[in-house]
Design a protein around this motif. Structure first.
Motif, PDB file in Angstrom:
ATOM      1  N   MET A  30       4.063   2.516  21.820  1.00 47.66           N
ATOM      2  CA  MET A  30       3.140   3.148  20.889  1.00 47.66           C
ATOM      3  C   MET A  30       2.757   2.097  19.855  1.00 47.66           C
ATOM      4  SD  MET A  30       1.618   6.016  20.100  1.00 47.66           S
ATOM      5  CE  MET A  30       2.579   7.187  21.016  1.00 47.66           C
ATOM      6  N   ILE A  31       1.464   1.732  19.845  1.00 50.92           N
ATOM      7  CA  ILE A  31       0.960   0.723  18.914  1.00 50.92           C
ATOM      8  C   ILE A  31       0.172   1.441  17.826  1.00 50.92           C
ATOM      9  CG2 ILE A  31      -0.545  -1.287  18.639  1.00 50.92           C
ATOM     10  CD1 ILE A  31       0.062  -1.936  21.602  1.00 50.92           C
ATOM     11  N   GLU A  32       0.589   1.230  16.565  1.00 47.69           N
ATOM     12  CA  GLU A  32      -0.083   1.840  15.418  1.00 47.69           C
ATOM     13  C   GLU A  32      -0.668   0.724  14.564  1.00 47.69           C
ATOM     14  OE1 GLU A  32       2.524   5.664  14.276  1.00 47.69           O
ATOM     15  OE2 GLU A  32       3.630   3.773  14.217  1.00 47.69           O
ATOM     16  N   PHE A  33      -1.892   0.947  14.095  1.00 49.37           N
ATOM     17  CA  PHE A  33      -2.574  -0.055  13.279  1.00 49.37           C
ATOM     18  C   PHE A  33      -3.034   0.572  11.974  1.00 49.37           C
ATOM     19  CE2 PHE A  33      -6.424  -2.547  12.135  1.00 49.37           C
ATOM     20  CZ  PHE A  33      -5.787  -3.760  11.893  1.00 49.37           C
ATOM     21  N   ALA A  34      -2.643  -0.058  10.865  1.00 47.91           N
ATOM     22  CA  ALA A  34      -3.080   0.381   9.535  1.00 47.91           C
ATOM     23  C   ALA A  34      -3.981  -0.694   8.958  1.00 47.91           C
ATOM     24  CB  ALA A  34      -1.875   0.607   8.625  1.00 47.91           C
ATOM     25  N   HIS A  35      -5.067  -0.243   8.316  1.00 49.38           N
ATOM     26  CA  HIS A  35      -6.048  -1.166   7.750  1.00 49.38           C
ATOM     27  C   HIS A  35      -6.451  -0.655   6.374  1.00 49.38           C
ATOM     28  CE1 HIS A  35     -10.312  -3.046   7.918  1.00 49.38           C
ATOM     29  NE2 HIS A  35      -9.440  -3.964   7.528  1.00 49.38           N
ATOM     30  N   GLY A  36      -6.148  -1.440   5.350  1.00 49.39           N
ATOM     31  CA  GLY A  36      -6.602  -1.099   4.002  1.00 49.39           C
ATOM     32  C   GLY A  36      -8.026  -1.583   3.845  1.00 49.39           C
ATOM     33  N   THR A  37      -8.960  -0.657   3.818  1.00 52.12           N
ATOM     34  CA  THR A  37     -10.372  -1.053   3.837  1.00 52.12           C
ATOM     35  C   THR A  37     -10.845  -1.575   2.482  1.00 52.12           C
ATOM     36  OG1 THR A  37     -11.011   1.239   3.474  1.00 52.12           O
ATOM     37  CG2 THR A  37     -10.971   0.453   5.753  1.00 52.12           C
ATOM     38  N   THR A  38     -10.019  -1.461   1.462  1.00 51.57           N
ATOM     39  CA  THR A  38     -10.394  -2.068   0.174  1.00 51.57           C
ATOM     40  C   THR A  38      -9.621  -3.357  -0.058  1.00 51.57           C
ATOM     41  OG1 THR A  38      -8.803  -0.635  -0.919  1.00 51.57           O
ATOM     42  CG2 THR A  38     -11.094   0.080  -0.949  1.00 51.57           C
ATOM     43  N   THR A  39      -8.409  -3.448   0.443  1.00 53.00           N
ATOM     44  CA  THR A  39      -7.571  -4.637   0.228  1.00 53.00           C
ATOM     45  C   THR A  39      -7.584  -5.580   1.425  1.00 53.00           C
ATOM     46  OG1 THR A  39      -5.605  -3.615   1.178  1.00 53.00           O
ATOM     47  CG2 THR A  39      -5.979  -3.275  -1.185  1.00 53.00           C
ATOM     48  N   GLY A  40      -7.977  -5.078   2.592  1.00 51.87           N
ATOM     49  CA  GLY A  40      -7.927  -5.884   3.800  1.00 51.87           C
ATOM     50  C   GLY A  40      -6.558  -5.898   4.447  1.00 51.87           C
ATOM     51  N   LYS A  41      -5.601  -5.178   3.862  1.00 49.48           N
ATOM     52  CA  LYS A  41      -4.238  -5.145   4.406  1.00 49.48           C
ATOM     53  C   LYS A  41      -4.255  -4.727   5.871  1.00 49.48           C
ATOM     54  CE  LYS A  41      -1.814  -1.510   3.604  1.00 49.48           C
ATOM     55  NZ  LYS A  41      -1.082  -0.456   2.950  1.00 49.48           N
ATOM     56  N   ARG A  42      -3.415  -5.400   6.677  1.00 56.79           N
ATOM     57  CA  ARG A  42      -3.312  -5.089   8.104  1.00 56.79           C
ATOM     58  C   ARG A  42      -1.833  -5.002   8.470  1.00 56.79           C
ATOM     59  NH1 ARG A  42      -7.580  -9.632  10.359  1.00 56.79           N
ATOM     60  NH2 ARG A  42      -9.298  -9.034   9.020  1.00 56.79           N
ATOM     61  N   ILE A  43      -1.475  -3.892   9.106  1.00 56.07           N
ATOM     62  CA  ILE A  43      -0.091  -3.706   9.548  1.00 56.07           C
ATOM     63  C   ILE A  43      -0.113  -3.182  10.982  1.00 56.07           C
ATOM     64  CG2 ILE A  43       2.108  -2.501   9.178  1.00 56.07           C
ATOM     65  CD1 ILE A  43       1.324  -2.201   6.233  1.00 56.07           C
ATOM     66  N   VAL A  44       0.708  -3.791  11.847  1.00 52.88           N
ATOM     67  CA  VAL A  44       0.861  -3.338  13.225  1.00 52.88           C
ATOM     68  C   VAL A  44       2.317  -2.935  13.423  1.00 52.88           C
ATOM     69  CG1 VAL A  44       0.753  -3.963  15.671  1.00 52.88           C
ATOM     70  CG2 VAL A  44      -0.960  -4.870  14.084  1.00 52.88           C
ATOM     71  N   HIS A  45       2.512  -1.721  13.927  1.00 52.91           N
ATOM     72  CA  HIS A  45       3.842  -1.241  14.313  1.00 52.91           C
ATOM     73  C   HIS A  45       3.838  -1.015  15.822  1.00 52.91           C
ATOM     74  CE1 HIS A  45       5.637   0.597  10.393  1.00 52.91           C
ATOM     75  NE2 HIS A  45       5.213  -0.644  10.217  1.00 52.91           N
ATOM     76  N   ILE A  46       4.932  -1.417  16.478  1.00 50.90           N
ATOM     77  CA  ILE A  46       5.134  -1.101  17.890  1.00 50.90           C
ATOM     78  C   ILE A  46       6.399  -0.275  17.990  1.00 50.90           C
ATOM     79  CG2 ILE A  46       5.516  -2.001  20.213  1.00 50.90           C
ATOM     80  CD1 ILE A  46       4.020  -4.536  19.357  1.00 50.90           C
ATOM     81  N   ASN A  47       6.250   0.954  18.493  1.00 49.82           N
ATOM     82  CA  ASN A  47       7.370   1.903  18.583  1.00 49.82           C
ATOM     83  C   ASN A  47       8.104   2.010  17.248  1.00 49.82           C
ATOM     84  OD1 ASN A  47       6.661   2.336  21.199  1.00 49.82           O
ATOM     85  ND2 ASN A  47       8.363   1.213  22.090  1.00 49.82           N
ATOM     86  N   GLY A  48       7.333   2.057  16.153  1.00 52.24           N
ATOM     87  CA  GLY A  48       7.907   2.251  14.826  1.00 52.24           C
ATOM     88  C   GLY A  48       8.400   0.993  14.144  1.00 52.24           C
ATOM     89  N   LYS A  49       8.389  -0.145  14.822  1.00 53.29           N
ATOM     90  CA  LYS A  49       8.875  -1.401  14.240  1.00 53.29           C
ATOM     91  C   LYS A  49       7.688  -2.270  13.829  1.00 53.29           C
ATOM     92  CE  LYS A  49      11.550  -5.523  15.271  1.00 53.29           C
ATOM     93  NZ  LYS A  49      11.792  -6.470  16.318  1.00 53.29           N
ATOM     94  N   GLU A  50       7.727  -2.730  12.581  1.00 49.46           N
ATOM     95  CA  GLU A  50       6.648  -3.564  12.060  1.00 49.46           C
ATOM     96  C   GLU A  50       6.676  -4.941  12.713  1.00 49.46           C
ATOM     97  OE1 GLU A  50       5.599  -3.374   7.742  1.00 49.46           O
ATOM     98  OE2 GLU A  50       6.367  -5.440   7.824  1.00 49.46           O
TER      99      GLU A  50
END
Length: 181
Positions: free
Chosen positions: A20-40
């Motif tokens: 399970m690949i989850e992607f977070a994107h802060g559209t004001t800060t540009g922050k990018r985080i990818v988690h795979i099976n809950g692990k960053e």
């Protein structure tokens, strides 16, 4: 779990497991985080460029994955995932041609058995199995053990040019239905 910046979730099935690949994107800060099976696996804060890509690896075979971030209009973004240089859909379509998957319960434990047709490698719950292959009159047989149970993946001609070779799994001599991927 990711923050409120979670923008995309994908499920990717590889030979060694389902991720399970989850992607977070802060559209004001540009922050990018990818988690795979809950692990960053990727975390970048304060990126000035809001579009672009993030590349990382998935699974024990370190399969290359890339999330592409594209601006659609204004502050609307589109996120796409590529696996091994292919769109997720093309990768899934290709996987169904080069692998076969069975999901079964053995002695109360859920097992996901995957045959890689190109190498004849067999995986169970993320572990590559010790196998013994042999040629038989109607094709090949690949033998391995699941606990105390004898398993055999038979490969035989379908008799039809379009279908080619068919593979099926036997657990203690009983046929196990394949899983649709």
């Amino acid at each position: 779990m990711l923050s409120e910046d979670l923008v995309a979730v994908w499920e990717v099935a590889l030979s060694d497991g389902v991720y399970m690949i989850e992607f977070a994107h802060g559209t004001t800060t540009g922050k990018r985080i990818v988690h795979i099976n809950g692990k960053e696996v990727v975390k970048k804060d304060w990126m000035f460029k809001l579009v672009g890509q993030e590349t990382f690896t998935v699974g024990s075979s370190n399969t290359k994955a890339t999330v592409f971030i594209e601006a659609i209009s204004g502050f609307t973004y589109e996120y796409t995932l590529e696996i091994d240089g292919k769109s997720l859909q093309k990768f899934v379509d290709n996987r169904s041609k080069i692998s076969k998957t069975w999901e079964l319960n053995v002695d109360g434990e859920d097992c996901r058995v995957v045959l890689e047709k190109d190498t004849m490698d067999v995986w169970c719950n993320g572990q590559k199995m010790d196998t013994k292959g042999e040629f038989v009159d109607d094709g090949t047989e690949t033998h391995f053990m699941l606990g105390e149970h004898e398993c055999c993946i038979k490969a035989a001609s379908s008799g039809k040019k379009r279908s080619g070779i068919v593979h099926y799994l036997l657990l203690d001599g009983e046929k196990v239905p394949a899983t649709t991927q």
